[in-house]
Design a protein around this motif. Sequence first.
Motif, short mmCIF file in Angstrom:
data_model
loop_
_atom_site.label_atom_id
_atom_site.label_comp_id
_atom_site.label_asym_id
_atom_site.label_seq_id
_atom_site.Cartn_x
_atom_site.Cartn_y
_atom_site.Cartn_z
N MET A 291 -5.39 13.35 -1.90
CA MET A 291 -6.70 12.91 -2.40
C MET A 291 -7.72 14.05 -2.32
SD MET A 291 -6.84 9.05 -0.77
CE MET A 291 -8.28 8.51 -1.67
N LEU B 262 -11.81 14.98 -3.36
CA LEU B 262 -12.64 14.08 -2.56
C LEU B 262 -12.93 14.71 -1.20
CD1 LEU B 262 -10.87 10.65 -3.19
CD2 LEU B 262 -12.85 11.59 -4.39
N GLU C 288 -1.10 11.43 1.89
CA GLU C 288 -2.08 10.71 1.09
C GLU C 288 -3.46 11.34 1.22
OE1 GLU C 288 -3.78 6.18 0.39
OE2 GLU C 288 -2.50 6.62 2.10
N ARG D 220 1.51 6.97 -6.55
CA ARG D 220 0.47 7.98 -6.80
C ARG D 220 1.00 9.39 -6.56
NH1 ARG D 220 -2.76 4.15 -4.05
NH2 ARG D 220 -2.69 5.39 -2.13
N GLU E 259 -13.84 6.26 2.96
CA GLU E 259 -14.38 5.09 2.27
C GLU E 259 -13.35 4.46 1.35
OE1 GLU E 259 -17.77 6.74 0.34
OE2 GLU E 259 -19.07 6.60 2.11
N ARG E 260 -12.58 5.31 0.67
CA ARG E 260 -11.62 4.79 -0.31
C ARG E 260 -10.40 4.16 0.35
NH1 ARG E 260 -10.71 8.09 -5.76
NH2 ARG E 260 -12.93 7.64 -5.68
N THR E 261 -9.94 4.73 1.47
CA THR E 261 -8.73 4.23 2.12
C THR E 261 -9.00 3.20 3.20
OG1 THR E 261 -8.76 6.00 3.78
CG2 THR E 261 -7.55 6.42 1.72
N GLY E 262 -10.25 3.16 3.70
CA GLY E 262 -10.57 2.27 4.81
C GLY E 262 -10.21 2.84 6.17
N ASP F 274 0.83 -1.20 0.00
CA ASP F 274 0.00 0.00 0.00
C ASP F 274 0.87 1.26 0.00
OD1 ASP F 274 -2.26 -1.56 0.07
OD2 ASP F 274 -2.62 -1.30 2.22
N GLY G 86 -7.71 14.93 -5.99
CA GLY G 86 -8.83 14.06 -6.33
C GLY G 86 -10.17 14.70 -6.07
N GLN H 286 -15.46 10.58 1.61
CA GLN H 286 -15.05 9.77 0.46
C GLN H 286 -13.65 9.21 0.65
OE1 GLN H 286 -15.70 12.90 -2.43
NE2 GLN H 286 -17.55 11.90 -3.23
N ILE H 287 -12.74 10.00 1.25
CA ILE H 287 -11.38 9.53 1.51
C ILE H 287 -11.41 8.37 2.49
CG2 ILE H 287 -9.15 10.15 2.51
CD1 ILE H 287 -9.66 13.02 1.44
#
Length: 205
Positions: free
Chosen positions: A155, A161, A151, A107, A168-171, A100, A159, A165-166
Amino acid sequence: MTAPSVAAQPSLRSETRSLSDREVADGFVRGDERCLAVAYARWHGLVHTLAARTLGDAREAEDVGQQVFLAAWRGRAGYRPERGPFPGWLVGITRRKIADALAARTRRRDLVVAAGTRLPPDGVSAPDHDRVVDRLVVTGELAKLPAAQREVLAMAFYGDLTQVQIAERTGMPLGTVKSHARRGLDRMRRSLGGTSGPYVTDTAG
């Protein structure tokens, strides 16, 4: 959960020596925070060494170490002793977190490259130049942040976001995302002389 401090808990030294790996694992899975602290004391060095050798960055390796034990604690019900020893399970989590981290590094590099390609040709108006310079300044400041803060803010900035949303996307938990965003923004503001600039704004959830 934050990393347990063995120095702050002298009694852990004797527990670290007296408990077997299996006893630590069993207590860990039951949710015993003392066993979490003992596990951290016993195997954090292994996790950190693996991460540092692969990533070549001690600070990033420390971030990975924190993530590994946080992920192990949250997913402790998934440990199955019949599938292998507890340290091996931690190593498996470590490898995933290293992957990761490498993906996040890629990225970030892509973001810097993308920002560079947005430099306008000769003849573009001064305000456009200023916006590009502002964006490149922010990109440079992001590169100085710890991996998790970098990170989250990348994002948000690039992004577009929200914090929800961040998460949700990263956990990551939403509270952790907000904490990384706030701390990262504070660092960037201090580095930029106390002013937020056009891009350094709070990322709303």
